[in-house]
Design an enzyme around this catalytic site. Structure first.
Site, PDB file in Angstrom:
ATOM      1  N   ASP A  30       0.873  -1.172   0.000  1.00 32.17           N
ATOM      2  CA  ASP A  30       0.000   0.000   0.000  1.00 32.17           C
ATOM      3  C   ASP A  30       0.914   1.227   0.000  1.00 32.17           C
ATOM      4  O   ASP A  30       2.133   1.102   0.118  1.00 32.17           O
ATOM      5  CB  ASP A  30      -0.962  -0.032   1.196  1.00 32.17           C
ATOM      6  N   SER A  31       0.327   2.397  -0.130  1.00 34.77           N
ATOM      7  CA  SER A  31       1.164   3.591  -0.303  1.00 34.77           C
ATOM      8  C   SER A  31       1.518   4.254   1.017  1.00 34.77           C
ATOM      9  O   SER A  31       2.332   5.152   1.064  1.00 34.77           O
ATOM     10  CB  SER A  31       0.414   4.592  -1.159  1.00 34.77           C
ATOM     11  N   GLY A  32       0.887   3.829   2.093  1.00 41.51           N
ATOM     12  CA  GLY A  32       1.137   4.456   3.385  1.00 41.51           C
ATOM     13  C   GLY A  32       0.077   5.484   3.735  1.00 41.51           C
ATOM     14  O   GLY A  32      -0.017   5.915   4.888  1.00 41.51           O
ATOM     15  N   GLY A  33      -0.704   5.875   2.757  1.00 44.68           N
ATOM     16  CA  GLY A  33      -1.733   6.906   2.987  1.00 44.68           C
ATOM     17  C   GLY A  33      -2.670   6.547   4.128  1.00 44.68           C
ATOM     18  O   GLY A  33      -2.835   7.311   5.081  1.00 44.68           O
ATOM     19  N   PHE A  34      -3.227   5.363   4.066  1.00 46.63           N
ATOM     20  CA  PHE A  34      -4.215   4.958   5.066  1.00 46.63           C
ATOM     21  C   PHE A  34      -3.641   4.978   6.484  1.00 46.63           C
ATOM     22  O   PHE A  34      -4.273   5.473   7.418  1.00 46.63           O
ATOM     23  CB  PHE A  34      -4.764   3.561   4.739  1.00 46.63           C
TER      24      PHE A  34
ATOM     25  N   ASP B 188      -3.038   8.195  -1.546  1.00 45.55           N
ATOM     26  CA  ASP B 188      -4.376   8.787  -1.556  1.00 45.55           C
ATOM     27  C   ASP B 188      -4.652   9.479  -0.238  1.00 45.55           C
ATOM     28  O   ASP B 188      -3.997   9.214   0.774  1.00 45.55           O
ATOM     29  CB  ASP B 188      -5.446   7.719  -1.838  1.00 45.55           C
TER      30      ASP B 188
ATOM     31  N   GLN C 113     -11.405   7.458  -4.152  1.00 43.42           N
ATOM     32  CA  GLN C 113     -11.953   7.954  -2.881  1.00 43.42           C
ATOM     33  C   GLN C 113     -13.254   8.698  -3.211  1.00 43.42           C
ATOM     34  O   GLN C 113     -13.830   8.457  -4.255  1.00 43.42           O
ATOM     35  CB  GLN C 113     -10.918   8.858  -2.193  1.00 43.42           C
TER      36      GLN C 113
ATOM     37  N   GLY D  89     -11.276   3.812   1.326  1.00 43.39           N
ATOM     38  CA  GLY D  89     -12.147   4.655   2.146  1.00 43.39           C
ATOM     39  C   GLY D  89     -13.438   3.997   2.589  1.00 43.39           C
ATOM     40  O   GLY D  89     -14.392   4.666   2.961  1.00 43.39           O
TER      41      GLY D  89
ATOM     42  N   ASP E 117      -7.934  -7.695   0.848  1.00 39.53           N
ATOM     43  CA  ASP E 117      -6.941  -7.892   1.906  1.00 39.53           C
ATOM     44  C   ASP E 117      -7.608  -7.542   3.219  1.00 39.53           C
ATOM     45  O   ASP E 117      -8.532  -6.728   3.247  1.00 39.53           O
ATOM     46  CB  ASP E 117      -5.731  -6.969   1.703  1.00 39.53           C
TER      47      ASP E 117
ATOM     48  N   CYS F 150     -12.323 -29.111   7.525  1.00 41.66           N
ATOM     49  CA  CYS F 150     -11.134 -28.358   7.147  1.00 41.66           C
ATOM     50  C   CYS F 150      -9.938 -29.297   6.984  1.00 41.66           C
ATOM     51  O   CYS F 150      -9.727 -30.191   7.803  1.00 41.66           O
ATOM     52  CB  CYS F 150     -10.846 -27.304   8.210  1.00 41.66           C
TER      53      CYS F 150
ATOM     54  N   CYS G   5      -6.710 -28.325   6.950  1.00 37.42           N
ATOM     55  CA  CYS G   5      -5.457 -27.661   7.334  1.00 37.42           C
ATOM     56  C   CYS G   5      -4.642 -28.511   8.319  1.00 37.42           C
ATOM     57  O   CYS G   5      -5.164 -29.447   8.930  1.00 37.42           O
ATOM     58  CB  CYS G   5      -5.736 -26.272   7.916  1.00 37.42           C
TER      59      CYS G   5
ATOM     60  N   CYS H 148      -6.262 -28.677  11.878  1.00 33.08           N
ATOM     61  CA  CYS H 148      -7.437 -29.541  12.012  1.00 33.08           C
ATOM     62  C   CYS H 148      -7.114 -31.015  11.795  1.00 33.08           C
ATOM     63  O   CYS H 148      -7.790 -31.891  12.334  1.00 33.08           O
ATOM     64  CB  CYS H 148      -8.540 -29.088  11.055  1.00 33.08           C
TER      65      CYS H 148
ATOM     66  N   HIS I 140      -4.856 -22.246  10.636  1.00 27.66           N
ATOM     67  CA  HIS I 140      -6.244 -22.617  10.343  1.00 27.66           C
ATOM     68  C   HIS I 140      -7.023 -21.467   9.703  1.00 27.66           C
ATOM     69  O   HIS I 140      -7.662 -21.652   8.655  1.00 27.66           O
ATOM     70  CB  HIS I 140      -6.984 -23.099  11.596  1.00 27.66           C
TER      71      HIS I 140
HETATM   72 ZN   LIG Z   1      -8.358 -26.043   9.924  1.00 32.04          ZN
END
Ligand SMILES: [Zn+2]
Length: 363
Positions: free
Chosen positions: A89-93, A143, A184, A211, A261, A299, A301, A304, A330
């Site tokens: 990301d650009s750091g703006g947030f 932004d 935005q 935003g 994300d 699951c 994973c 699990c 998990h």
């Molecule tokens: Zn799992």
């Protein structure tokens, strides 16, 4: 960077985002590695559960250890030993959300570090320089994140800054690094539309909507997701920033978004909240004390397949490091698998059924 839509189901779409370091299947979930590590996970473990791209935060890496240090150590990929794509990301947030003191000017923002109180300046030039030094595969424009709620006048001023900065970032775009624009405009349709049109005129490799999830009611967020998606170019990846609640993701994928994300799976894992095919589970519940069953029988994973709810509860209550590791494995697996199944449902023209089935469980 190449992007192609492979299959559409309504407005939901599945596609391929091809970068020199790897292919990303969309809709894609990007685990967040804020300071150059997805907390509690090694890069090998991330690969094993199917992560194709991670996100890192410019603001954090700029303040510590510093982008110049990372550059001198071979760039962010070498630094964190991750050879697949990285989006920064650009750091703006973060400047707007973490820094206690900031002064926004037309050419950038002065801010106080949340670490040691030192003063810094971040403008389009700095944001692009830092991301070039980190060597991410996808960079984001700087932004101006409009707080919620904002008056129309404030949102418009902020929007003009965002557009000016976007144009400057575009001029500084580095060869071999994709650059995404960020829309935005707060919760004003007119401003969002204008912003997207101007960003398209400037021309970016992908388009993000920022935003959102800033304190607005859910209905407002969903309305804006549905309003903005069709305005974004069809042949470019569409990224909904910072949204990772799976109920919101379903709405956004249905509207035509491709990338997501969120710290939700990783942060919740460390706090003992786990996502399962039966809904959210708090691992500290008394009833799990002598439970020898897996957290989620559906699951596949590592956690699990190998550990009982009773053991996971014990690790969590004892504040063991392994608790954070097993819980994160998990939750991230659950998220990545959810996205895999969602892509499959779009491929098979069954996204509506997928959404109806999961909406109840995840909300
Ligand atoms: Zn799992």
């Amino acid at each position: 960077m190449m992007f192609s839509v492979v299959k559409k189901d309504g407005n939901a779409r599945t596609g391929l985002l091809e970068l020199s370091r790897g292919v990303i299947h969309t809709p894609a979930f990007m685990p967040v590695g804020t300071i150059g590590t997805v907390k509690a996970m090694s890069p090998d473990e991330l690969k094993e559960i199917g992560a194709e791209i991670v996100l890192s935060n410019t603001y954090h890496l700029y303040l510590r250890p510093g982008h110049k240090i990372i550059e001198s150590l071979g760039g962010l990929h070498a630094f964190m030993n991750w050879d697949r794509p990285i989006l920064t990301d650009s750091g703006g947030f973060q400047v707007f959300s973490l820094s206690a003191l900031r002064k926004i000017e037309d050419d950038g923002v002065h801010f106080k570090s949340h670490l040691d109180g030192s003063m810094h300046f971040l403008g389009p030039k700095e944001a692009m320089e830092i991301q070039a030094a980190l060597g991410s595969d996808i960079a984001m424009v700087l932004d101006d994140c409009t707080p919620y709620p904002s008056t129309f006048e404030y949102a418009m001023d902020s929007l003009f800054r965002t557009l000016k900065w976007a144009e400057q970032c575009r001029e500084l775009r580095r060869e071999g690094q994709a650059l995404f624009g960020i829309a935005q405009g707060s919760f004003y349709d007119k401003l969002r539309k204008k912003c997207i049109e101007e960003l398209i005129d400037i021309g970016f490799d992908g388009y993000a909507v920022g935003g959102l999830s800033v304190g607005e009611p859910k209905e407002e967020m969903h309305r804006l997701i549905c309003f903005t998606a069709p305005l974004l170019p069809k042949d470019r990846p569409r990224y909904l920033m910072g949204i990772g609640d799976l109920g919101d993701v379903l709405v956004a994928v249905e509207a035509g978004f491709d990338m997501f994300d969120c710290v939700m799976p990783t942060r919740n894992a460390r706090n003992g909240t786990l996502f399962t095919s039966m809904g959210r589970v708090s691992i500290k519940r008394e009833e799990f004390k002598a439970d020898k069953g897996p957290l989620d029988p559906d699951c596949g994973c590592y956690t699990c397949r190998n550990y009982s709810k009773g053991y996971l509860r014990h690790l969590f209550l004892s504040r063991e490091i392994l608790s954070m590791r097993l819980n994160t494995i998990h939750n991230l697996y659950f998220y990545l698998n959810f996205f895999r199944n969602m892509r499959e449902s779009v491929m098979e023209g069954k996204f509506t059924e997928f959404k109806a089935r999961w909406q109840e469980i995840v909300s």
